[in-house]
Scaffold this motif. Structure first.
Motif, PDB file in Angstrom:
ATOM      1  N   LEU A   1       0.872  -1.281   0.102  1.00  0.00           N
ATOM      2  CA  LEU A   1       0.063  -0.282  -0.034  1.00  0.00           C
ATOM      3  C   LEU A   1       0.741   1.433   0.102  1.00  0.00           C
ATOM      4  N   LYS A   2       0.552   2.086  -1.008  1.00  0.00           N
ATOM      5  CA  LYS A   2       1.234   3.448  -0.886  1.00  0.00           C
ATOM      6  C   LYS A   2       0.177   4.340  -0.866  1.00  0.00           C
ATOM      7  N   ILE A   3      -1.149   4.266  -0.494  1.00  0.00           N
ATOM      8  CA  ILE A   3      -2.168   5.006  -0.461  1.00  0.00           C
ATOM      9  C   ILE A   3      -3.024   4.441   0.883  1.00  0.00           C
ATOM     10  N   SER A   4      -3.689   5.350   1.492  1.00  0.00           N
ATOM     11  CA  SER A   4      -4.652   4.647   2.607  1.00  0.00           C
ATOM     12  C   SER A   4      -5.946   3.917   1.935  1.00  0.00           C
ATOM     13  N   VAL A   5      -6.342   3.069   2.683  1.00  0.00           N
ATOM     14  CA  VAL A   5      -7.657   2.529   2.079  1.00  0.00           C
ATOM     15  C   VAL A   5      -8.715   2.208   3.208  1.00  0.00           C
ATOM     16  N   HIS A   6      -9.977   2.501   2.848  1.00  0.00           N
ATOM     17  CA  HIS A   6     -11.004   2.387   3.734  1.00  0.00           C
ATOM     18  C   HIS A   6     -11.317   0.936   3.979  1.00  0.00           C
ATOM     19  N   GLU A   7     -12.204   0.365   5.028  1.00  0.00           N
ATOM     20  CA  GLU A   7     -12.333  -0.891   5.170  1.00  0.00           C
ATOM     21  C   GLU A   7     -13.399  -1.377   4.258  1.00  0.00           C
ATOM     22  N   SER A   8     -13.968  -0.497   3.435  1.00  0.00           N
ATOM     23  CA  SER A   8     -15.010  -0.964   2.538  1.00  0.00           C
ATOM     24  C   SER A   8     -14.096  -0.987   0.964  1.00  0.00           C
ATOM     25  N   ALA A   9     -13.124  -0.547   0.809  1.00  0.00           N
ATOM     26  CA  ALA A   9     -12.304  -0.596  -0.265  1.00  0.00           C
ATOM     27  C   ALA A   9     -12.057  -2.056  -0.771  1.00  0.00           C
ATOM     28  N   GLY A  10     -11.966  -3.015  -0.103  1.00  0.00           N
ATOM     29  CA  GLY A  10     -11.974  -4.531  -0.592  1.00  0.00           C
ATOM     30  C   GLY A  10     -13.096  -4.787  -1.394  1.00  0.00           C
ATOM     31  N   PRO A  11     -14.342  -4.821  -0.718  1.00  0.00           N
ATOM     32  CA  PRO A  11     -15.579  -5.208  -1.517  1.00  0.00           C
ATOM     33  C   PRO A  11     -15.723  -4.242  -2.570  1.00  0.00           C
ATOM     34  N   ASN A  12     -15.469  -3.163  -2.582  1.00  0.00           N
ATOM     35  CA  ASN A  12     -15.608  -2.121  -3.658  1.00  0.00           C
ATOM     36  C   ASN A  12     -14.963  -2.614  -5.010  1.00  0.00           C
TER      37      ASN A  12
END
Length: 532
Positions: A283-294
């Protein structure tokens, strides 16, 4: 049996809903919603525009005969292959009944352990919408048709028969060279013992050896293995009505039966389950917890767009096809393509399939994973190299979603790529994302992709490759279908790209090593390219 059907008119009789799943495998009978009740979820079958099969005009006796013979054929093959099944006391009588009954039908078999409860596996298979999505590598679309009071009649004779669904489906090879195959069949569910199920698909005309249409006989035996796993045995055979004079580069794998073999079904199911367990890394950017399903949902829609591009008859609401079925290259325009920031999205697509001799599918796949990104970013002006900012992948690398970006002016241009590796079919597919989309669906998680309309998800042109083995064995060669966005000088760009890809695969500086002229079918483009 087929009727013309407008969108949103497909009924969902006999589908199993989430609320109808048993609490645990074998704890109770699988229940089915009453006829005419909606399943309560949006379905892809309702969004597609293809024929619906009406309730067949069959007697109750025919329903019983199809079930009895289909079940016996499937179980006989399965018991011959897997001794633990033949040793079950409850099946001893079946073996005696089947003695001398078999018709010598050649069927492929496969077995696997699936990381999902047996009850969930049963519910997925009996819900045609979920079944279609789970096997999206193989199934283009599906619908259900009514079976009248046949289920009640069958249950009066055998209470172990828990469900009956009429299924109409289209099976698709990822190429414009072959038409889709239509199958309609009856899907029976039987609980053999608590925690052990058999699902049998049998076409109404399968045992009619004067048949003129496609037919299928398939069986899936599901055995509970703890609370979160099940063991499956898949038995399958399909008869495709195909003119002998029809010869394409896909003829050999069709003759081998590879596109719809038991192994293809099981490997696709395993791939789907692993994909759901993907995890982030690099990861080089932050990801939200819903990023995976999206990301999974966006990538799924990418694949549906890709499959529509190579469909025998692409959706005329999405595309205008400029070439004919006789052409080896399909050129078509996108009727509606939404501009996205600095992205000058193209409005044309070009599709063709080529044969790569003596190069194994895995080596071709690995090359195209990198080459596809090079092609995407090569059309973007400006200094600097694109960089990867995240990876969302399975632990075995069978599925990898990556996000890449390059700075143009004050904004970043993003491309999302999914690389799906399979024994029978692999995909490398990508699409552009805007900075707003990345912020919304990946970084901030302010919205769920599921809240978007399908039209918006599919508004960006997808490009990429499908790779299939050209036969059996590790060095059998490969069949590659390419869907490519066309830029301002389409013919030049496409010729150069095909040259670069094929030369790269063969590691040679010579010209394209294929036996066909890829562009002989579109001379009007060659003229326009020279004029421009």
């Amino acid at each position: 049996m087929a009727e013309t059907l407008k969108k949103n008119e497909i009924t969902e009789e006999h589908q199993v809903s989430e609320s109808s799943k048993p609490a645990s495998a074998g704890s109770q009978a699988l229940k089915v919603k009453g006829e005419g009740q909606a399943s309560g979820s949006s379905t892809s079958v309702q969004e597609r525009n293809f024929g619906k099969s009406k309730t067949p005009n069959l007697t109750e006796t025919v329903y019983r005969q199809l079930y009895t013979r289909g079940y016996q054929e499937v179980m006989k093959v399965a018991m011959d292959e897997y001794t633990w099944l033949s040793e079950l006391p409850v099946l001893h009588s079946l073996r005696e009944e089947a003695t001398g009954f078999g018709s010598g039908i050649a069927m492929s078999t496969a077995t696997a352990t699936i990381p999902m409860p047996a009850s969930d596996m049963v519910s997925m298979m009996m819900n045609v919408t979920e079944w279609e999505k789970s096997f999206s590598h193989i199934v283009y679309g599906s619908a259900v048709f009514g079976t009248g009071n046949a289920l009640q009649f069958l249950q009066n004779e055998d209470a172990a028969i828990q469900n009956l669904v009429g299924v109409f489906t289209k099976v698709q090879l990822p190429t414009t060279f072959e038409p889709m195959w239509d199958f309609d069949f009856l899907r029976y569910l039987k609980e053999i013992t608590p925690g052990l199920y058999a699902i049998v698909d049998v076409s109404i005309n399968f045992f009619d050896f004067t048949r003129e249409s496609n037919a299928r006989l398939s069986g899936l035996i599901i055995r509970e293995n703890g609370h979160d796993k099940c063991e499956i045995i898949w038995v399958d055979t399909a008869i495709v009505s195909r003119p002998e004079e029809r010869v394409t580069i896909y003829s050999s794998i069709i003759n081998f039966g590879l596109p719809i073999s038991a192994g293809h079904w099981t490997s696709t199911l395993l791939w789907k389950q692993k994909r759901q367990s993907s995890a982030f890394s690099k990861l080089k950017i932050s990801v939200h917890e819903s990023a995976g399903p999206n990301l999974l949902e966006i990538a799924h829609e990418m694949k549906l767009f890709y499959k529509e591009c190579v469909a025998q008859v692409p959706d005329n609401n999405m595309f205008e096809v400029y070439t004919t079925d006789e052409d080896e290259v399909r050129l078509m325009g996108i009727k509606s393509c939404t501009p996205k920031g600095n992205l000058d999205l193209v409005t044309c697509m070009c599709i063709t399939s080529i044969e790569i001799k003596d190069k194994a599918p895995l080596s071709v796949f690995n090359f195209l994973v990198k080459k596809n990104l090079q092609l995407l970013f090569s059309s973007l002006a400006g200094p600097g190299m694109p960089g990867q900012v995240l990876e969302f992948a399975t632990d075995d690398g069978s599925n990898t979603i990556t996000l890449h970006r390059k700075k143009i002016g004050r904004e970043y241009i993003y491309y999302l790529q999914e690389a799906s590796r399979g024994e029978y079919c692999s995909f490398v597919i990508s699409r552009p994302l805007t900075e707003d989309e990345v912020n919304t669906f990946i970084i901030n998680g302010a919205e769920s992709v599921r809240d978007l309309s399908k039209e918006k998800l599919r508004s960006a042109a997808v490009s990429g490759f499908a790779i299939m083995p050209n036969g059996l064995g590790p060095e059998c060669g490969s069949l590659v279908t390419w869907v490519m966005q066309l830029n301002c000088d389409p013919i030049t760009d496409f010729i150069n790209s095909v040259n670069a890809v094929v030369n790269g695969i063969y590691e040679t500086a010579e010209g394209v090593k294929v036996e066909r002229s890829l562009f002989a079918c579109i001379p009007f483009l060659r003229s326009e390219g020279n004029d421009g």
